[in-house]
Design a protein around this motif. Structure first.
Motif, PDB file in Angstrom:
ATOM      1  N   TRP A  22       0.828  -1.201   0.000  1.00 47.63           N
ATOM      2  CA  TRP A  22       0.000   0.000   0.000  1.00 47.63           C
ATOM      3  C   TRP A  22       0.870   1.262   0.000  1.00 47.63           C
ATOM      4  O   TRP A  22       0.614   2.213  -0.744  1.00 47.63           O
ATOM      5  N   SER A  25       2.449   2.182  -3.329  1.00 43.85           N
ATOM      6  CA  SER A  25       1.573   2.729  -4.371  1.00 43.85           C
ATOM      7  C   SER A  25       1.648   4.251  -4.433  1.00 43.85           C
ATOM      8  O   SER A  25       1.376   4.842  -5.483  1.00 43.85           O
ATOM      9  N   PHE A  26       2.041   4.892  -3.339  1.00 47.20           N
ATOM     10  CA  PHE A  26       2.077   6.358  -3.327  1.00 47.20           C
ATOM     11  C   PHE A  26       3.234   6.919  -4.148  1.00 47.20           C
ATOM     12  O   PHE A  26       3.017   7.811  -4.979  1.00 47.20           O
ATOM     13  N   LEU A  28       4.592   5.474  -6.542  1.00 46.46           N
ATOM     14  CA  LEU A  28       4.384   5.017  -7.916  1.00 46.46           C
ATOM     15  C   LEU A  28       3.278   5.787  -8.630  1.00 46.46           C
ATOM     16  O   LEU A  28       3.378   6.043  -9.838  1.00 46.46           O
ATOM     17  N   PHE A  29       2.218   6.162  -7.898  1.00 41.13           N
ATOM     18  CA  PHE A  29       1.044   6.717  -8.572  1.00 41.13           C
ATOM     19  C   PHE A  29       0.652   8.117  -8.123  1.00 41.13           C
ATOM     20  O   PHE A  29      -0.047   8.823  -8.848  1.00 41.13           O
ATOM     21  N   SER A  30       1.038   8.542  -6.923  1.00 40.15           N
ATOM     22  CA  SER A  30       0.612   9.848  -6.436  1.00 40.15           C
ATOM     23  C   SER A  30       1.456  10.964  -7.046  1.00 40.15           C
ATOM     24  O   SER A  30       2.648  10.791  -7.301  1.00 40.15           O
ATOM     25  N   THR A  31       0.818  12.108  -7.261  1.00 39.12           N
ATOM     26  CA  THR A  31       1.530  13.287  -7.750  1.00 39.12           C
ATOM     27  C   THR A  31       1.834  14.274  -6.626  1.00 39.12           C
ATOM     28  O   THR A  31       2.435  15.323  -6.875  1.00 39.12           O
ATOM     29  N   ARG A  36       4.231  11.029  -1.626  1.00 43.97           N
ATOM     30  CA  ARG A  36       5.326  10.227  -2.192  1.00 43.97           C
ATOM     31  C   ARG A  36       6.424  10.008  -1.154  1.00 43.97           C
ATOM     32  O   ARG A  36       6.963   8.898  -1.030  1.00 43.97           O
ATOM     33  N   SER A 285     -12.494  11.225  -5.620  1.00 42.38           N
ATOM     34  CA  SER A 285     -12.236   9.796  -5.790  1.00 42.38           C
ATOM     35  C   SER A 285     -13.444   9.139  -6.460  1.00 42.38           C
ATOM     36  O   SER A 285     -14.581   9.579  -6.257  1.00 42.38           O
TER      37      SER A 285
END
Length: 395
Positions: A22, A25-26, A28-31, A36, A285
């Motif tokens: 989990w 994922s930040f 990798l995918f969060s802006t 991050r 979301s």
């Protein structure tokens, strides 16, 4: 005395590995930069915990707390980084001290909106008074969370289960604590309110509910749940006292802002989170309510109707089958909040951390002694027919 329980090593390792995935994922995918950073630090801490838990659960917990909270929080606080909510809270605290008002008049952009009530500004005052890292709103929000959870456990006198430290180290608490902190005071006050209701302290429960309702209007369902718990375990009188303290206390805290800035209160606290302000909310979301609202005006009205129906369904459940323990009350409140967040026209997946936190917190110390706790509460209640059975309960 029941010995403290901690998860078995294999299951704990699996849990830490899931938390690692989990957290990864930040980055990798969060802006968002703070997300991050948290993801990188937390992934290292959780992975170390998964390795260490086989030999030393305490070392594993220490590694997770270090990676998921201590290191990223220290870095973000010292560098002055965080989600926009931190800036919003601290600005409202400064405005409250300087002008007696909370809201920017006629906000031009999303960063000027303050979707919170009076109580949230209190956590921004330390920045205006102390300045520097010690004034960071996240630290004071975290203090409110831990104070509420620990005070609630002390009221009920439950045995430790080992879940509370794991809850704090988990992404459910660690992520919001590090990057924003905005929902932590609400969670702490709701924990305290449910515990006070379960312990038969209606005035304290009402005061905690008043504080929670003065932070966010999403705390309102907790009033109904706490009153229902008190009514079934203690009778009508304590339930009414709790409700009166909650309503009058909330009004006393919120009315000054409502009188000074009624239009901004409606625009920023109600219209903006519901997606009806001039500026669209960034909370988007892909939850059911948001997807429906995106279909047009009719979709928004359908979502609003579903929200009302969901609230009515929870209210009927409280009347037909009121909760009789703190765990049951926390679960009922969690269900209501989950429905509200899922059906809201604008929401974030992160909002769902609050219902999960409430359910896990209630189990962090009451599961082992739930029958004894319930018996103690009922035994002190007036008008009981038998130990463990409130008056009027069918055999």
């Amino acid at each position: 005395m029941t010995p403290s329980r901690t998860p078995q090593a294999p299951w704990a390792s699996v849990g830490w590995l899931l938390a690692t995935a989990w957290a990864l994922s930040f980055p990798l995918f969060s802006t968002l930069g703070p997300h991050r950073l948290w993801g990188c630090c937390a992934a290292v801490g959780y992975l170390a915990a998964a390795v260490l838990t086989v030999r030393s659960p305490r070392a594993a917990l220490a590694a997770s707390l270090t990676g998921a909270i201590a290191v990223p929080l220290l870095w973000l606080v010292l560098s002055g980084q965080g989600q926009s909510e931190v800036t919003v809270i601290e600005r409202s605290g400064r405005l409250l001290l300087e002008t007696g008002r909370l809201y920017v008049d006629h906000p031009a952009g999303v960063e000027e909106y303050t979707p919170y009530l009076t109580g949230m500004a209190l956590f921004g005052i330390p920045r205006a008074v102390l300045g520097g890292p010690l004034g960071d709103a996240r630290l004071w929000c975290a203090a409110a969370l831990f104070g509420g959870m620990l005070a609630g456990r002390r009221l009920l006198g439950g045995e430790r289960s080992g879940l509370l430290p794991l809850l704090v180290a988990s992404p459910v608490v660690a992520l919001p604590l590090v990057v924003s902190g905005v929902d932590l005071p609400l969670a702490g006050l709701l924990c305290l309110a449910l515990a006070a209701a379960g312990a038969g302290r209606p005035a304290l429960a009402g005061a905690a509910l008043a504080g929670a309702c003065a932070l966010k209007w999403t705390a309102l369902p907790a009033v109904a749940v706490a009153v229902a718990l008190l009514a079934v375990c203690r009778g009508r009188g304590p339930a009414v006292r709790c409700a009166l303290v909650a309503v009058l206390g909330s009004a006393a805290l919120i009315l000054p802002s409502a009188v000074l800035q009624p239009a901004e209160l409606l625009r920023q606290v109600f219209a903006f989170p519901m997606g009806r302000a001039e500026v669209p909310t960034p909370a988007s979301s892909p939850l059911p309510g948001h997807l429906l609202a995106e279909l047009g005006s009719w979709g928004w009205y359908v979502t609003a109707a579903l929200l009302v129906l969901g609230g009515l369904a929870v209210a009927v459940s409280l009347w037909a089958r009121p909760p009789r323990t703190v765990v049951a009350a926390a679960d009922r409140l969690a269900i209501g909040l989950t429905l509200a967040f899922a059906l809201a026209p604008a929401g974030r997946f992160g909002y769902l951390a609050l219902p999960l936190l409430l359910s896990v917190w209630a189990r962090s110390f009451t599961v082992a002694d739930a029958p004894a706790t319930a018996s103690r509460i009922v035994a002190r209640s007036p008008g009981t027919t038998a130990p463990g059975k409130p008056a009027g309960q069918r055999a």
